[in-house]
Write an enzyme that holds these catalytic residues in place. Structure first.
Site, mmCIF file in Angstrom:
data_model
loop_
_atom_site.group_PDB
_atom_site.id
_atom_site.type_symbol
_atom_site.label_atom_id
_atom_site.label_comp_id
_atom_site.label_asym_id
_atom_site.label_seq_id
_atom_site.Cartn_x
_atom_site.Cartn_y
_atom_site.Cartn_z
ATOM 1 N N HIS A 292 -8.991 -16.096 -8.357
ATOM 2 C CA HIS A 292 -7.899 -16.014 -8.486
ATOM 3 C C HIS A 292 -8.197 -14.388 -9.862
ATOM 4 O O HIS A 292 -7.185 -13.648 -9.794
ATOM 5 C CB HIS A 292 -7.196 -17.007 -10.558
ATOM 6 N N LYS B 196 2.103 -31.630 -10.526
ATOM 7 C CA LYS B 196 0.863 -31.597 -11.026
ATOM 8 C C LYS B 196 0.989 -32.143 -11.972
ATOM 9 O O LYS B 196 1.256 -31.372 -12.982
ATOM 10 C CB LYS B 196 0.146 -29.951 -10.794
ATOM 11 N N ARG C 183 -5.103 -18.153 0.794
ATOM 12 C CA ARG C 183 -6.525 -18.764 1.323
ATOM 13 C C ARG C 183 -6.637 -18.632 2.774
ATOM 14 O O ARG C 183 -5.966 -18.349 3.469
ATOM 15 C CB ARG C 183 -6.862 -19.536 -0.023
ATOM 16 N N SER D 106 -8.856 -24.315 -8.079
ATOM 17 C CA SER D 106 -9.046 -25.360 -9.769
ATOM 18 C C SER D 106 -9.664 -26.106 -9.596
ATOM 19 O O SER D 106 -10.518 -26.397 -10.371
ATOM 20 C CB SER D 106 -7.546 -24.898 -10.601
#
Ligand code: PNS
Length: 175
Positions: A17, A41, A92, A130
């Site tokens: 990040h 989440k 990504r 993460s």
């Protein structure tokens, strides 16, 4: 003056990040890191904790045109309210593309005046997330060079991974 927002869960912020934030800060006059809750989440850190970690990490790399905030509605409404014309997202591997593409097109439909811009992740962080960092710490590993020290300390504190049994540790989201 071009203002951009960089929305995300940041649960917690990683070096991946920070790489995107650092590169985006060079391009835009002002960059707002907008911490949101992904309804899919269950976060490990509260919004306040995530903001604090981001602020400390950003202060360490001395970015003066970056500030951290949070939002709870649609990201395009947050962008509008802050006069931001751009949403910056890091991309990504291929796995990110479908979700991000869908989100960018939905946002374009909702707010045609706002552009989403994607920045490719740096090669060394192309695998990093993460969730992965949380998993490493959960199982007693050290995510060396993957998160700032302040985040590593917060992860250990939160998970008690030094000395706690798995069943005593908090739930971590598999996604
Ligand atoms: O880092 P994440 O988990 O991909 O971040 C997701 C987040 C919080 C940025 C995203 O879920 C979000 O912006 N939610 C708010 C609702 C919204 O605007 N969704 C996009 C268009 S439907």
């Amino acid at each position: 003056m071009t203002i951009a927002i960089c929305p995300g869960s940041f649960d917690p912020v990683t070096n991946g990040h920070l790489d995107i934030i650092q590169r985006a800060a060079v391009i835009f006059d002002e960059l707002i890191i907008a911490v949101g809750n992904n309804p899919g989440k269950k976060p490990l850190f509260t919004v306040e904790e995530r903001i604090e970690l981001l602020e400390k990490a950003i202060a360490e790399i001395q970015l003066t045109n970056v500030r951290v905030d949070h939002f709870s509605g649609l990201q395009v409404e947050y962008a509008r309210a802050n006069q931001a014309r751009v949403i910056v997202k890091g991309l990504r591997a291929l796995s990110d593309f479908e979700y991000e593409f869908q989100m960018a097109l939905t946002n374009k439909k909702l707010a045609p005046e706002i552009e989403t811009m994607f920045m490719m992740t740096a090669t060394e962080y192309s695998f990093l997330s993460s969730s992965l960092v949380k998993e490493i710490v959960y199982f007693g590993g050290e995510p060396v060079d993957l998160v700032p020290t302040v985040v590593l300390d917060a992860l250990h504190k939160k998970m008690g991974s030094r000395g706690k049994k798995d069943e005593e540790k908090p739930f971590i989201n598999p996604s």
